[in-house]
Design a protein around this motif. Structure first.
Motif, PDB file in Angstrom:
ATOM      1  N   LEU A 119      -9.375  -7.348  -8.626  1.00  0.00           N
ATOM      2  CA  LEU A 119      -9.584  -8.652  -9.255  1.00  0.00           C
ATOM      3  C   LEU A 119      -8.967  -9.785  -8.458  1.00  0.00           C
ATOM      4  O   LEU A 119      -9.356 -10.951  -8.624  1.00  0.00           O
ATOM      5  CB  LEU A 119      -9.012  -8.637 -10.680  1.00  0.00           C
ATOM      6  CG  LEU A 119      -9.730  -7.711 -11.668  1.00  0.00           C
ATOM      7  CD1 LEU A 119      -9.015  -7.720 -13.009  1.00  0.00           C
ATOM      8  CD2 LEU A 119     -11.184  -8.113 -11.843  1.00  0.00           C
ATOM      9  N   ARG A 120      -8.016  -9.488  -7.606  1.00  0.00           N
ATOM     10  CA  ARG A 120      -7.335 -10.536  -6.851  1.00  0.00           C
ATOM     11  C   ARG A 120      -8.020 -10.839  -5.520  1.00  0.00           C
ATOM     12  O   ARG A 120      -7.756 -11.869  -4.904  1.00  0.00           O
ATOM     13  CB  ARG A 120      -5.876 -10.151  -6.626  1.00  0.00           C
ATOM     14  CG  ARG A 120      -5.081 -10.125  -7.917  1.00  0.00           C
ATOM     15  CD  ARG A 120      -3.737  -9.455  -7.779  1.00  0.00           C
ATOM     16  NE  ARG A 120      -2.850 -10.128  -6.843  1.00  0.00           N
ATOM     17  CZ  ARG A 120      -1.620  -9.695  -6.561  1.00  0.00           C
ATOM     18  NH1 ARG A 120      -1.157  -8.590  -7.152  1.00  0.00           N
ATOM     19  NH2 ARG A 120      -0.856 -10.359  -5.706  1.00  0.00           N
ATOM     20  N   GLY A 121      -8.859  -9.917  -5.040  1.00  0.00           N
ATOM     21  CA  GLY A 121      -9.556 -10.189  -3.785  1.00  0.00           C
ATOM     22  C   GLY A 121      -9.822  -8.932  -2.983  1.00  0.00           C
ATOM     23  O   GLY A 121      -9.773  -7.810  -3.491  1.00  0.00           O
ATOM     24  N   LEU A 122     -10.098  -9.115  -1.689  1.00  0.00           N
ATOM     25  CA  LEU A 122     -10.339  -8.005  -0.772  1.00  0.00           C
ATOM     26  C   LEU A 122      -9.024  -7.283  -0.491  1.00  0.00           C
ATOM     27  O   LEU A 122      -7.940  -7.792  -0.767  1.00  0.00           O
ATOM     28  CB  LEU A 122     -10.958  -8.517   0.523  1.00  0.00           C
ATOM     29  CG  LEU A 122     -12.306  -9.244   0.378  1.00  0.00           C
ATOM     30  CD1 LEU A 122     -12.742  -9.831   1.710  1.00  0.00           C
ATOM     31  CD2 LEU A 122     -13.363  -8.300  -0.163  1.00  0.00           C
ATOM     32  N   ASN A 123      -9.156  -6.080   0.094  1.00  0.00           N
ATOM     33  CA  ASN A 123      -7.959  -5.271   0.326  1.00  0.00           C
ATOM     34  C   ASN A 123      -8.208  -4.376   1.538  1.00  0.00           C
ATOM     35  O   ASN A 123      -8.345  -3.155   1.416  1.00  0.00           O
ATOM     36  CB  ASN A 123      -7.673  -4.403  -0.908  1.00  0.00           C
ATOM     37  CG  ASN A 123      -6.200  -4.371  -1.255  1.00  0.00           C
ATOM     38  OD1 ASN A 123      -5.359  -4.566  -0.378  1.00  0.00           O
ATOM     39  ND2 ASN A 123      -5.888  -4.114  -2.510  1.00  0.00           N
ATOM     40  N   TRP A 124      -8.252  -4.971   2.716  1.00  0.00           N
ATOM     41  CA  TRP A 124      -8.691  -4.262   3.916  1.00  0.00           C
ATOM     42  C   TRP A 124      -7.722  -3.151   4.324  1.00  0.00           C
ATOM     43  O   TRP A 124      -6.505  -3.321   4.226  1.00  0.00           O
ATOM     44  CB  TRP A 124      -8.815  -5.232   5.088  1.00  0.00           C
ATOM     45  CG  TRP A 124      -9.887  -6.255   4.909  1.00  0.00           C
ATOM     46  CD1 TRP A 124      -9.712  -7.576   4.650  1.00  0.00           C
ATOM     47  CD2 TRP A 124     -11.295  -6.032   4.976  1.00  0.00           C
ATOM     48  NE1 TRP A 124     -10.930  -8.206   4.549  1.00  0.00           N
ATOM     49  CE2 TRP A 124     -11.920  -7.281   4.741  1.00  0.00           C
ATOM     50  CE3 TRP A 124     -12.086  -4.906   5.203  1.00  0.00           C
ATOM     51  CZ2 TRP A 124     -13.296  -7.433   4.732  1.00  0.00           C
ATOM     52  CZ3 TRP A 124     -13.456  -5.066   5.196  1.00  0.00           C
ATOM     53  CH2 TRP A 124     -14.045  -6.309   4.963  1.00  0.00           C
ATOM     54  N   PRO A 125      -8.263  -2.026   4.829  1.00  0.00           N
ATOM     55  CA  PRO A 125      -7.395  -1.055   5.511  1.00  0.00           C
ATOM     56  C   PRO A 125      -6.766  -1.716   6.738  1.00  0.00           C
ATOM     57  O   PRO A 125      -7.384  -2.591   7.374  1.00  0.00           O
ATOM     58  CB  PRO A 125      -8.361   0.061   5.935  1.00  0.00           C
ATOM     59  CG  PRO A 125      -9.579  -0.125   5.102  1.00  0.00           C
ATOM     60  CD  PRO A 125      -9.672  -1.575   4.804  1.00  0.00           C
ATOM     61  N   ARG A 126      -5.591  -1.310   7.083  1.00  0.00           N
ATOM     62  CA  ARG A 126      -4.880  -1.943   8.191  1.00  0.00           C
ATOM     63  C   ARG A 126      -5.695  -1.952   9.481  1.00  0.00           C
ATOM     64  O   ARG A 126      -5.746  -2.951  10.195  1.00  0.00           O
ATOM     65  CB  ARG A 126      -3.560  -1.207   8.425  1.00  0.00           C
ATOM     66  CG  ARG A 126      -2.848  -1.642   9.690  1.00  0.00           C
ATOM     67  CD  ARG A 126      -1.753  -0.680  10.098  1.00  0.00           C
ATOM     68  NE  ARG A 126      -1.124  -1.096  11.339  1.00  0.00           N
ATOM     69  CZ  ARG A 126      -0.169  -0.399  11.946  1.00  0.00           C
ATOM     70  NH1 ARG A 126       0.257   0.736  11.423  1.00  0.00           N
ATOM     71  NH2 ARG A 126       0.357  -0.844  13.079  1.00  0.00           N
ATOM     72  N   ASP A 155      -5.333 -17.553  -1.802  1.00  0.00           N
ATOM     73  CA  ASP A 155      -6.249 -17.432  -0.674  1.00  0.00           C
ATOM     74  C   ASP A 155      -5.919 -16.202   0.160  1.00  0.00           C
ATOM     75  O   ASP A 155      -6.828 -15.507   0.638  1.00  0.00           O
ATOM     76  CB  ASP A 155      -6.159 -18.687   0.194  1.00  0.00           C
ATOM     77  CG  ASP A 155      -7.240 -18.732   1.264  1.00  0.00           C
ATOM     78  OD1 ASP A 155      -8.424 -18.702   0.893  1.00  0.00           O
ATOM     79  OD2 ASP A 155      -6.905 -18.763   2.457  1.00  0.00           O
ATOM     80  N   ALA A 156      -4.629 -15.895   0.338  1.00  0.00           N
ATOM     81  CA  ALA A 156      -4.227 -14.705   1.098  1.00  0.00           C
ATOM     82  C   ALA A 156      -4.688 -13.435   0.394  1.00  0.00           C
ATOM     83  O   ALA A 156      -5.124 -12.473   1.040  1.00  0.00           O
ATOM     84  CB  ALA A 156      -2.714 -14.686   1.277  1.00  0.00           C
ATOM     85  N   ASP A 157      -4.625 -13.417  -0.943  1.00  0.00           N
ATOM     86  CA  ASP A 157      -5.123 -12.262  -1.692  1.00  0.00           C
ATOM     87  C   ASP A 157      -6.635 -12.135  -1.559  1.00  0.00           C
ATOM     88  O   ASP A 157      -7.173 -11.026  -1.418  1.00  0.00           O
ATOM     89  CB  ASP A 157      -4.737 -12.384  -3.167  1.00  0.00           C
ATOM     90  CG  ASP A 157      -3.303 -11.960  -3.441  1.00  0.00           C
ATOM     91  OD1 ASP A 157      -2.748 -11.209  -2.614  1.00  0.00           O
ATOM     92  OD2 ASP A 157      -2.740 -12.374  -4.466  1.00  0.00           O
ATOM     93  N   LEU A 158      -7.333 -13.256  -1.627  1.00  0.00           N
ATOM     94  CA  LEU A 158      -8.793 -13.213  -1.499  1.00  0.00           C
ATOM     95  C   LEU A 158      -9.212 -12.653  -0.145  1.00  0.00           C
ATOM     96  O   LEU A 158     -10.133 -11.840  -0.054  1.00  0.00           O
ATOM     97  CB  LEU A 158      -9.379 -14.616  -1.668  1.00  0.00           C
ATOM     98  CG  LEU A 158      -9.498 -15.166  -3.092  1.00  0.00           C
ATOM     99  CD1 LEU A 158     -10.013 -16.598  -3.056  1.00  0.00           C
ATOM    100  CD2 LEU A 158     -10.416 -14.295  -3.931  1.00  0.00           C
ATOM    101  N   ILE A 159      -8.539 -13.087   0.919  1.00  0.00           N
ATOM    102  CA  ILE A 159      -8.878 -12.617   2.272  1.00  0.00           C
ATOM    103  C   ILE A 159      -8.558 -11.144   2.438  1.00  0.00           C
ATOM    104  O   ILE A 159      -9.283 -10.412   3.113  1.00  0.00           O
ATOM    105  CB  ILE A 159      -8.148 -13.465   3.325  1.00  0.00           C
ATOM    106  CG1 ILE A 159      -8.708 -14.897   3.316  1.00  0.00           C
ATOM    107  CG2 ILE A 159      -8.274 -12.865   4.720  1.00  0.00           C
ATOM    108  CD1 ILE A 159      -7.938 -15.865   4.175  1.00  0.00           C
ATOM    109  N   GLY A 160      -7.486 -10.668   1.795  1.00  0.00           N
ATOM    110  CA  GLY A 160      -7.166  -9.247   1.816  1.00  0.00           C
ATOM    111  C   GLY A 160      -6.255  -8.807   2.934  1.00  0.00           C
ATOM    112  O   GLY A 160      -6.395  -7.685   3.443  1.00  0.00           O
TER     113      GLY A 160
END
Length: 551
Positions: free
Chosen positions: A443-450, A500-505
């Protein structure tokens, strides 16, 4: 592709480069333009093929390549002349094009996409199998490094050809593939492999029919706890044959509640193919189409063609003693005895009973005694194919070998020519971006693998602390284990920058704010690991690195 998305794409491509080169594959780049004539030679270009085609000003026929099997086979066939040049492994990462009838879900299914395609060439089936294992091992390592919950499923080769393939899929509710897995033995496969046969460890009773696969009586095929039957219908592509599938719509499966089953078009298509019926699964109103064709045939003035009806009976459905044809005769405007009728309750030319339904969660696994099956919606990220000589024979990609290699008992020292053994192995780069983003977002945004995040770490400097933010950024960027880092020093509110940092992931967020001003500590956040700690500058680099190693 916008800047951050492009960074994700480039990181995926670098990850692919790393693992392809781990077993000696060389990178090449082929043109997106190909000859229609070349594709006609391989048999893959047909009227309904989903490829973009065009003629140039000289009326030469071209197409935009969705894959490059034909082009690579022709190229290698013209360069490699002797078995001493094998094995050969080449790959590319390039834009591909497909005249997709229903583009949807953004990059998951579009008309333009980026794909890695690897092509392997070997001298013998045995060496080709060794190469196939090497490629699969590299794929496993690549997807392991992504740290995503992927599955490896046995798959159907489709129009690619060959008889061995595996696909790498990411389970997601938005996926278009259905993957079946066993809770006990670990067997995983795509439902497209449904072959219409009953697979069980228990022996099946022999057919009582006098003519194999044809009903001569009305005896039941068993006594399953079926509550009600369902009827599936389809037609052949010429609309002259109506195919009906009788299956158990509701039945009791060891519990008190009835279970609803659904017909498997893949299973029915497999049976139809074996029976010599060219089934068209795209028809939405098969009965009306068939009846219209019969009326047209009767009124054409040519030799009258008898209406054809083929019934398939699932092993858990009782066979009708008298097939229900009266309604069909009325539809087709003919007498019931005019209908050419055939029935199958066994797979054509075998004694195997028929299974016309999809797997239901909780069904028993046919591979082991104690497992139950579960279905998963999934997105395909990669696919490995062993093609054999599917393309090399048609396009004359041969090598010269001593006869003893082909036949160890040969006495002569003469040479002979044989087609190379080929494999092709793809990874969808652009669709991986969408699939991973979809599965790992919250719900907070993207969550990219490192390993594919646009940046591993972001440093957020709060208003009035730009200089301190630059100091923290420099400290992390100059450390021995410096991460891929970016400084966000935009003059915006703290809550906006955090959102914004959460959205970008970003995998790790470093906040230079009130904690630094009050106690010389930096707030470090990692959403995937549920971490939010205040860390002194002396421990910052070590702490950030410890988080990244877990991602």
């Amino acid at each position: 592709m916008l800047p951050f998305g492009l960074r994700v794409q480039e990181k995926i491509e670098r990850l692919i480069d790393k693992h392809m080169r781990s077993f000696g594959a060389s990178k090449v780049s082929l043109s997106s333009l190909s000859s229609q004539e070349l594709w006609e030679k391989s048999g893959r270009l047909k009227d309904d093929s989903d490829v973009f085609r065009f003629n140039d000003r000289k009326n030469s026929r071209f197409l935009l390549a969705p894959t490059h099997e034909e082009e690579m086979t022709a190229l290698v066939g013209g360069i490699v002349e002797t078995y001493k040049n094998l094995p050969l492994r080449v790959y590319q990462i390039s834009r591909k094009y497909r005249d997709e009838p229903r583009p949807r879900q953004g990059l998951l299914r579009g008309r333009e996409f980026i794909m890695k395609d690897l092509y392997t060439f070997d001298i013998s089936p045995g060496e080709a199998m060794e190469t196939y294992k090497i490629v699969r091992t590299a794929y496993n390592r690549l997807f392991d490094e992504l740290k995503i919950p992927y599955l490896v499923a046995k798959a159907d080769s489709g129009n690619m050809g060959g008889n061995l393939s595996h696909e790498y899929v990411l389970p997601t509710p938005t996926g278009e593939d259905t993957i079946i897995s066993c809770s006990n033995c670990g067997y995983v496969y795509n439902e497209e492999l449904a072959d219409g046969k009953v697979h069980t460890a228990e022996p099946q009773p022999p057919s009582s029919h006098h003519i194999p696969n044809f009903a001569t009586g009305g005896s039941p095929t068993g006594a399953p706890p079926t509550i009600s039957n369902g009827l599936w219908m389809g037609t052949s592509k010429d609309k002259n044959t109506l195919l009906r599938g009788w299956y158990p719509k509701y039945y009791m499966a060891g519990g008190n509640e009835p279970v609803e089953r659904h017909p498997s078009s893949h299973a029915i298509k497999s049976i139809a193919d074996a029976a010599g019926i060219d089934l068209d699964l795209s028809v939405e109103n098969p009965l009306e189409q068939w009846a219209s064709q019969m009326k047209a045939n009767n009124g054409s003035g040519s030799t009258r063609q008898r209406p054809t009806v083929v019934d398939l009976y699932d092993s858990q459905v009782r066979v009708f003693q008298r097939p229900p044809l009266s309604d069909l005769a009325e539809y087709a405007k003919c007498a019931e005895h005019d209908i050419k009728y055939t029935m199958f309750d066994r797979f054509p030319k075998t004694s195997d009973s028929l299974s016309l339904t999809k797997v239901h969660d909780g069904d028993k696994c046919a591979k082991c005694a104690g497992g139950t099956l579960t279905s998963h919606a999934a997105v395909e990220l990669g696919h490995t194919f062993h093609l054999g000589t599917r393309y090399t024979e048609m396009l004359n990609a041969v090598v010269t070998v001593p006869e003893k290699i082909v036949n160890p008992d040969a006495i002569s020292h003469r040479s002979t020519q044989i087609p190379m053994q080929m494999g092709c192995h793809g990874i969808g780069v652009s669709r991986m971006i969408t699939a991973v983003a979809d599965v790992l977002s919250d719900l907070r945004g993207l969550n990219w693998p490192r390993v594919i995040a646009p940046y591993e770490v972001v440093v957020l400097s709060m208003p009035g602390m730009q200089a301190e933010g630059e100091t923290i950024y420099d400290a992390l960027a100059s450390s021995q284990t410096a991460p891929d880092i970016i400084l966000d020093d935009r003059d915006r509110r703290p809550d906006w920058k955090l959102h914004d940092a959460d959205l970008i992931g970003y995998p790790v967020i470093v906040v230079v704010g009130r904690s630094w001003r009050d106690q010389q500590a930096i707030e470090v956040q990692c959403r995937r690991l549920d971490v939010n700690e205040e860390v002194p500058l002396s421990r910052l680099s070590e702490f950030v690195q410890s988080l990244l190693e877990k991602l």
